[in-house]
Design a protein around this motif. Structure first.
Motif, short mmCIF file in Angstrom:
data_model
loop_
_atom_site.label_atom_id
_atom_site.label_comp_id
_atom_site.label_asym_id
_atom_site.label_seq_id
_atom_site.Cartn_x
_atom_site.Cartn_y
_atom_site.Cartn_z
N PHE A 51 0.79 -1.13 -0.05
CA PHE A 51 0.16 0.07 -0.01
C PHE A 51 0.95 1.18 0.07
O PHE A 51 0.80 2.06 1.10
N SER A 85 2.54 4.82 -2.33
CA SER A 85 1.63 5.69 -2.97
C SER A 85 1.78 5.48 -4.59
O SER A 85 2.68 5.18 -4.87
N GLU A 88 -5.62 -2.56 -3.38
CA GLU A 88 -7.12 -3.07 -2.46
C GLU A 88 -7.64 -4.20 -3.42
O GLU A 88 -8.11 -5.09 -2.91
N VAL A 137 3.31 -1.57 4.26
CA VAL A 137 2.69 -0.28 4.20
C VAL A 137 3.80 0.68 4.91
O VAL A 137 4.56 0.36 5.80
N HIS A 184 -0.87 6.60 6.03
CA HIS A 184 -2.05 6.72 4.94
C HIS A 184 -1.97 5.18 4.41
O HIS A 184 -3.24 4.83 4.11
N GLY A 185 -0.91 4.59 4.03
CA GLY A 185 -0.91 3.22 3.62
C GLY A 185 -1.67 2.36 4.56
O GLY A 185 -2.42 1.46 4.10
N ASP A 194 -3.84 3.14 6.60
CA ASP A 194 -5.29 3.49 6.48
C ASP A 194 -5.88 2.69 5.26
O ASP A 194 -7.04 1.86 5.35
N ARG A 195 -5.12 2.67 4.27
CA ARG A 195 -5.78 1.97 2.97
C ARG A 195 -5.68 0.58 2.94
O ARG A 195 -6.84 -0.28 2.73
N ASP A 224 -8.61 -0.57 5.54
CA ASP A 224 -10.05 -0.24 4.79
C ASP A 224 -10.01 -1.53 3.94
O ASP A 224 -11.02 -1.98 3.41
N ALA A 225 -8.93 -1.99 3.31
CA ALA A 225 -9.03 -3.22 2.40
C ALA A 225 -9.23 -4.62 3.07
O ALA A 225 -9.36 -5.42 2.29
#
Length: 135
Positions: free
Chosen positions: A14, A16, A27, A45, A49-50, A52-53, A56-57
Motif C-alpha cells: 500500500f 503511494s 485494494e 505499508v 496513509h498506507g 489506513d488503505r 480499509d481493504a
C-alpha cells in the motif's frame, strides 16, 4: 491458488500510486486473493496513509520497511533512517491499536554500516516488539 507449503505470503504493498503506479490496485489485489486459513498475508505499508488503505481493504497483518543506510533510506523513503524508524513505530503502534499483527523488514547489504545494522536490531527489539499485536 496458494501452494500449501507457504505459511506467509506478502500479498501487496500500500505505497503511494504517485510513486509506484504499478501498485495502485493494492485494494483489488488483496480482495481478489483466495485466502487459505493457514496462510498469513501481510501487506507492506510505508506510512499511516498506507495503513489506513490496508485496513480499509481488510488487511489483518502489515509489514514495515526501512533501510540500513542513509542513502538507501533517502532514495527509497524520502527520509532519514531515524525518521524512517520513527515513522515505522507510529505505523506499528496504530496497527496494534486496531488488532493487526506487524513485522519489520530492512534492506541491507554487506558494507561499512555494520554498526548501524546492529543498532537497528536493538531498536527493533526495544521499541517495536512491544508494539506488536498479540496473536
Amino acid at each position: 491458488m496458494v501452494v500449501e507449503v507457504l505459511s506467509v505470503i506478502e500479498a501487496t504493498s500500500f505505497v503511494s500510486p504517485k510513486w509506484v503506479p504499478q501498485l495502485a490496485d493494492a485494494e483489488e489485489v488483496l480482495a481478489g486473493l483466495a485466502l487459505e486459513k493457514d496462510t498469513r498475508y501481510p501487506v507492506l505499508v510505508p506510512n499511516l496513509h498506507g495503513l489506513d488503505r490496508a485496513i480499509d481493504a481488510g488487511a489483518r497483518e502489515i509489514a514495515v520497511f526501512t533501510a540500513a543506510s542513509e542513502s538507501f533510506c533517502q532514495r527509497n523513503t524520502n527520509c532519514s533512517m531515524a525518521e524512517s524508524m520513527e515513522r515505522m513505530r507510529g505505523v506499528v503502534a496504530a496497527a496494534a491499536a486496531k488488532g493487526l499483527r506487524s513485522r519489520g523488514m530492512k534492506g541491507l547489504w554487506i558494507s561499512h554500516h555494520e554498526r548501524r545494522i546492529r543498532n537497528f536490531h536493538h531498536w527493533w527489539e526495544k521499541y517495536m516488539a512491544s508494539e506488536q499485536a498479540r496473536e
